[in-house]
Design a protein around this motif. Sequence first.
Motif, short mmCIF file in Angstrom:
data_model
loop_
_atom_site.label_atom_id
_atom_site.label_comp_id
_atom_site.label_asym_id
_atom_site.label_seq_id
_atom_site.Cartn_x
_atom_site.Cartn_y
_atom_site.Cartn_z
N TYR A 142 17.46 -13.02 31.91
CA TYR A 142 16.72 -14.13 31.01
C TYR A 142 17.57 -15.30 30.28
N HIS A 143 18.94 -14.94 30.50
CA HIS A 143 19.64 -15.78 29.58
C HIS A 143 20.09 -17.15 30.40
N ILE B 65 20.08 -16.72 34.24
CA ILE B 65 18.61 -16.66 34.91
C ILE B 65 18.61 -17.46 36.27
N SER B 66 17.70 -16.95 36.88
CA SER B 66 17.41 -17.30 38.32
C SER B 66 16.62 -18.72 38.23
N ASP B 67 16.89 -19.62 39.21
CA ASP B 67 16.27 -20.85 39.08
C ASP B 67 14.47 -20.71 39.27
N PHE C 140 13.53 -19.01 28.84
CA PHE C 140 14.73 -18.40 28.77
C PHE C 140 15.36 -18.15 27.47
N VAL C 141 16.44 -17.31 27.25
CA VAL C 141 17.20 -17.03 26.17
C VAL C 141 18.44 -17.61 26.25
N THR C 142 18.83 -18.19 24.82
CA THR C 142 20.05 -18.95 24.70
C THR C 142 20.96 -18.47 24.09
#
Length: 190
Positions: free
Chosen positions: A22-23, A27-29, A36-38
């Motif tokens: 989930y970064h 992360i997948s489109d 998402f995580v930053t």
Amino acid sequence: MRTIRQAEASDIDGIKALLKKYHKDTISDEDRPNGFVTTAISDEKLKKLISEEDGVTIIADGDKVLGFCFAAPWEFWEEWPLFRHMMDIIPEYSFEGKQLVLSETYQYGPMCIDSSIRGTGAFEELFFASLSKFKDRFPVMLTFVNQINGRSVKAHTEKAHMETICPFDFGDNHYYLMGIRTERLQAEEQ
């Protein structure tokens, strides 16, 4: 059966797998519109966050990590440029009529929940479990949310009841600095 607990060294691979999934950079489109995580973290820093700060709360089903939440005092985060910037600007703001002081606040996040358990109350469970680890040490919890991450903004304002203190920019991104009094949360949870 799903449990919430503090992470141990044996959970590191599961935390890293969820972070990678989930970064923002990996992360997948398909998953990106759902949040998402930053923040990225090295293995060494993750080990310290677990062993020295007791700052990783997880949701697990057996050995599988389904969610995590990081939290620690500001000193832990100061080597990251974004957190250093936050540390510089926080004293310029007040929250609920009181000037913010770094020693009376801590940084919460990132939080990440696997899509398989989203919408089941997992966010609230993980949020409040993480909060309880620091409620006796700090009166105010702070975090930042990227303004384009609508799912996270909504979760933090509607489910966690966090308040936006101010918008701020860092690099090419626009964020909200958000906070909540841990005393108020304690009262709400009882």
